[in-house]
Scaffold this motif. Structure first.
Motif, PDB file in Angstrom:
ATOM      1  N   ASP A  60      36.791  33.927 -31.607  1.00  0.00           N
ATOM      2  CA  ASP A  60      37.670  32.761 -31.661  1.00  0.00           C
ATOM      3  C   ASP A  60      36.928  31.451 -31.445  1.00  0.00           C
ATOM      4  O   ASP A  60      37.549  30.405 -31.395  1.00  0.00           O
ATOM      5  CB  ASP A  60      38.788  32.901 -30.623  1.00  0.00           C
ATOM      6  N   SER A  61      35.632  31.501 -31.301  1.00  0.00           N
ATOM      7  CA  SER A  61      34.862  30.289 -31.085  1.00  0.00           C
ATOM      8  C   SER A  61      34.736  29.511 -32.400  1.00  0.00           C
ATOM      9  O   SER A  61      34.110  29.990 -33.347  1.00  0.00           O
ATOM     10  CB  SER A  61      33.465  30.634 -30.566  1.00  0.00           C
TER      11      SER A  61
ATOM     12  N   PRO B 268      22.214  27.340 -37.445  1.00  0.00           N
ATOM     13  CA  PRO B 268      23.267  27.328 -36.438  1.00  0.00           C
ATOM     14  C   PRO B 268      22.989  26.298 -35.342  1.00  0.00           C
ATOM     15  O   PRO B 268      21.845  25.935 -35.077  1.00  0.00           O
ATOM     16  CB  PRO B 268      23.214  28.737 -35.858  1.00  0.00           C
ATOM     17  N   TYR B 269      24.082  25.844 -34.734  1.00  0.00           N
ATOM     18  CA  TYR B 269      23.992  24.916 -33.607  1.00  0.00           C
ATOM     19  C   TYR B 269      24.240  25.704 -32.328  1.00  0.00           C
ATOM     20  O   TYR B 269      25.172  26.513 -32.265  1.00  0.00           O
ATOM     21  CB  TYR B 269      25.028  23.795 -33.758  1.00  0.00           C
ATOM     22  N   PRO B 270      23.414  25.480 -31.307  1.00  0.00           N
ATOM     23  CA  PRO B 270      23.566  26.263 -30.074  1.00  0.00           C
ATOM     24  C   PRO B 270      24.829  25.915 -29.290  1.00  0.00           C
ATOM     25  O   PRO B 270      25.359  26.753 -28.570  1.00  0.00           O
ATOM     26  CB  PRO B 270      22.311  25.933 -29.269  1.00  0.00           C
ATOM     27  N   ASP B 271      25.291  24.672 -29.428  1.00  0.00           N
ATOM     28  CA  ASP B 271      26.495  24.259 -28.709  1.00  0.00           C
ATOM     29  C   ASP B 271      27.103  23.045 -29.407  1.00  0.00           C
ATOM     30  O   ASP B 271      26.511  22.476 -30.329  1.00  0.00           O
ATOM     31  CB  ASP B 271      26.190  23.961 -27.233  1.00  0.00           C
ATOM     32  N   VAL B 272      28.289  22.667 -28.962  1.00  0.00           N
ATOM     33  CA  VAL B 272      29.020  21.555 -29.580  1.00  0.00           C
ATOM     34  C   VAL B 272      28.231  20.257 -29.466  1.00  0.00           C
ATOM     35  O   VAL B 272      28.177  19.471 -30.421  1.00  0.00           O
ATOM     36  CB  VAL B 272      30.428  21.420 -28.961  1.00  0.00           C
TER      37      VAL B 272
ATOM     38  N   LEU C 212      25.674  19.931 -32.162  1.00  0.00           N
ATOM     39  CA  LEU C 212      26.300  19.599 -33.445  1.00  0.00           C
ATOM     40  C   LEU C 212      26.729  18.136 -33.474  1.00  0.00           C
ATOM     41  O   LEU C 212      26.514  17.440 -34.475  1.00  0.00           O
ATOM     42  CB  LEU C 212      27.497  20.518 -33.702  1.00  0.00           C
ATOM     43  N   LEU C 213      27.298  17.625 -32.387  1.00  0.00           N
ATOM     44  CA  LEU C 213      27.711  16.221 -32.337  1.00  0.00           C
ATOM     45  C   LEU C 213      26.501  15.290 -32.445  1.00  0.00           C
ATOM     46  O   LEU C 213      26.570  14.248 -33.112  1.00  0.00           O
ATOM     47  CB  LEU C 213      28.510  15.933 -31.067  1.00  0.00           C
ATOM     48  N   ALA C 214      25.397  15.670 -31.822  1.00  0.00           N
ATOM     49  CA  ALA C 214      24.175  14.862 -31.929  1.00  0.00           C
ATOM     50  C   ALA C 214      23.661  14.863 -33.371  1.00  0.00           C
ATOM     51  O   ALA C 214      23.245  13.817 -33.891  1.00  0.00           O
ATOM     52  CB  ALA C 214      23.104  15.392 -30.974  1.00  0.00           C
TER      53      ALA C 214
ATOM     54  N   LEU D 241      37.973  19.468 -34.177  1.00  0.00           N
ATOM     55  CA  LEU D 241      37.851  20.635 -35.035  1.00  0.00           C
ATOM     56  C   LEU D 241      37.293  21.820 -34.253  1.00  0.00           C
ATOM     57  O   LEU D 241      37.672  22.965 -34.469  1.00  0.00           O
ATOM     58  CB  LEU D 241      36.942  20.307 -36.223  1.00  0.00           C
ATOM     59  N   LEU D 242      36.402  21.527 -33.325  1.00  0.00           N
ATOM     60  CA  LEU D 242      35.749  22.574 -32.538  1.00  0.00           C
ATOM     61  C   LEU D 242      36.430  22.819 -31.197  1.00  0.00           C
ATOM     62  O   LEU D 242      35.927  23.559 -30.366  1.00  0.00           O
ATOM     63  CB  LEU D 242      34.281  22.224 -32.332  1.00  0.00           C
ATOM     64  N   GLY D 243      37.567  22.147 -30.984  1.00  0.00           N
ATOM     65  CA  GLY D 243      38.319  22.363 -29.750  1.00  0.00           C
ATOM     66  C   GLY D 243      37.736  21.681 -28.537  1.00  0.00           C
ATOM     67  O   GLY D 243      38.038  22.055 -27.411  1.00  0.00           O
TER      68      GLY D 243
END
Length: 178
Positions: free
Chosen positions: A16-17, A52-56, A59-61, A166-168
């Motif tokens: 669900d991530s 892949p991005y390790p964390d939100v 991705l934001l950066a 979008l990513l919660g």
């Protein structure tokens, strides 16, 4: 908030991530999801290609960096996809406020050729109409280069907030703000 597209459930781990689903999606599906945050195809492709991005936060950066690297063409493409969002206020004074906003938006579009963008994610609901009107009036006197830079920054902030939602995650649009 789930991703707006039927992204595949990842192999093993937290199915669900939203970040995991984005990381595991095909490039095409990831780009389509990312285009809901910013209408620049190059921006979306760049973010999708660097997964892949390790964390939100990573991705934001990356989204911020991609926003800073947008060309005039990328910015024009992203702005062309923007629209005036939902009403900023309700109640008896809403009609007058929205009439003023529509007139200011029309003047802005006539002057600059694109929709006015401003990120109000960090503002209280009761402040939004006033802040939008002040922003419109202030920015109408900008020259084209100054306004392009301001619009690009507002678009970056909007994309960042949309991507976080979008990513919660909480839509902190300006990490430097308290």
């Amino acid at each position: 908030m789930p991703l707006p597209l039927p992204l595949p459930t990842p192999r093993g781990g937290a199915p669900d991530s939203p970040l995991r689903r984005l990381n595991d999606a095909s490039v095409r599906d990831a780009e389509r999801a990312l285009l809901t945050c910013c209408g620049s195809a190059r921006w979306a492709h760049r973010l999708a290609a660097h997964r892949p991005y390790p964390d939100v936060e990573a991705l934001l950066a990356a989204a911020d960096e991609a926003s800073y690297d947008m060309t005039h063409t990328d910015l024009a493409e992203a702005l062309a996809g923007e629209r005036v969002d939902q009403p900023l206020t309700e109640g008896p004074s809403a009609l007058a406020a929205h009439t003023a906003l529509r007139a200011a938006h029309a003047a802005y579009e006539a002057r600059f050729g694109h929709t006015f963008v401003v990120c109000l994610d960090d503002c209280r609901a009761e402040e939004r109409v006033d802040l939008a009107l002040v922003g419109l009036r202030t920015r109408l006197v900008h020259d084209e280069d100054t306004e392009r830079a301001v619009a690009a920054e507002e678009l970056r902030r909007l994309a960042r907030g949309r991507l976080a939602r979008l990513l919660g995650a909480a839509p902190r649009t300006d990490p430097a703000r308290p």
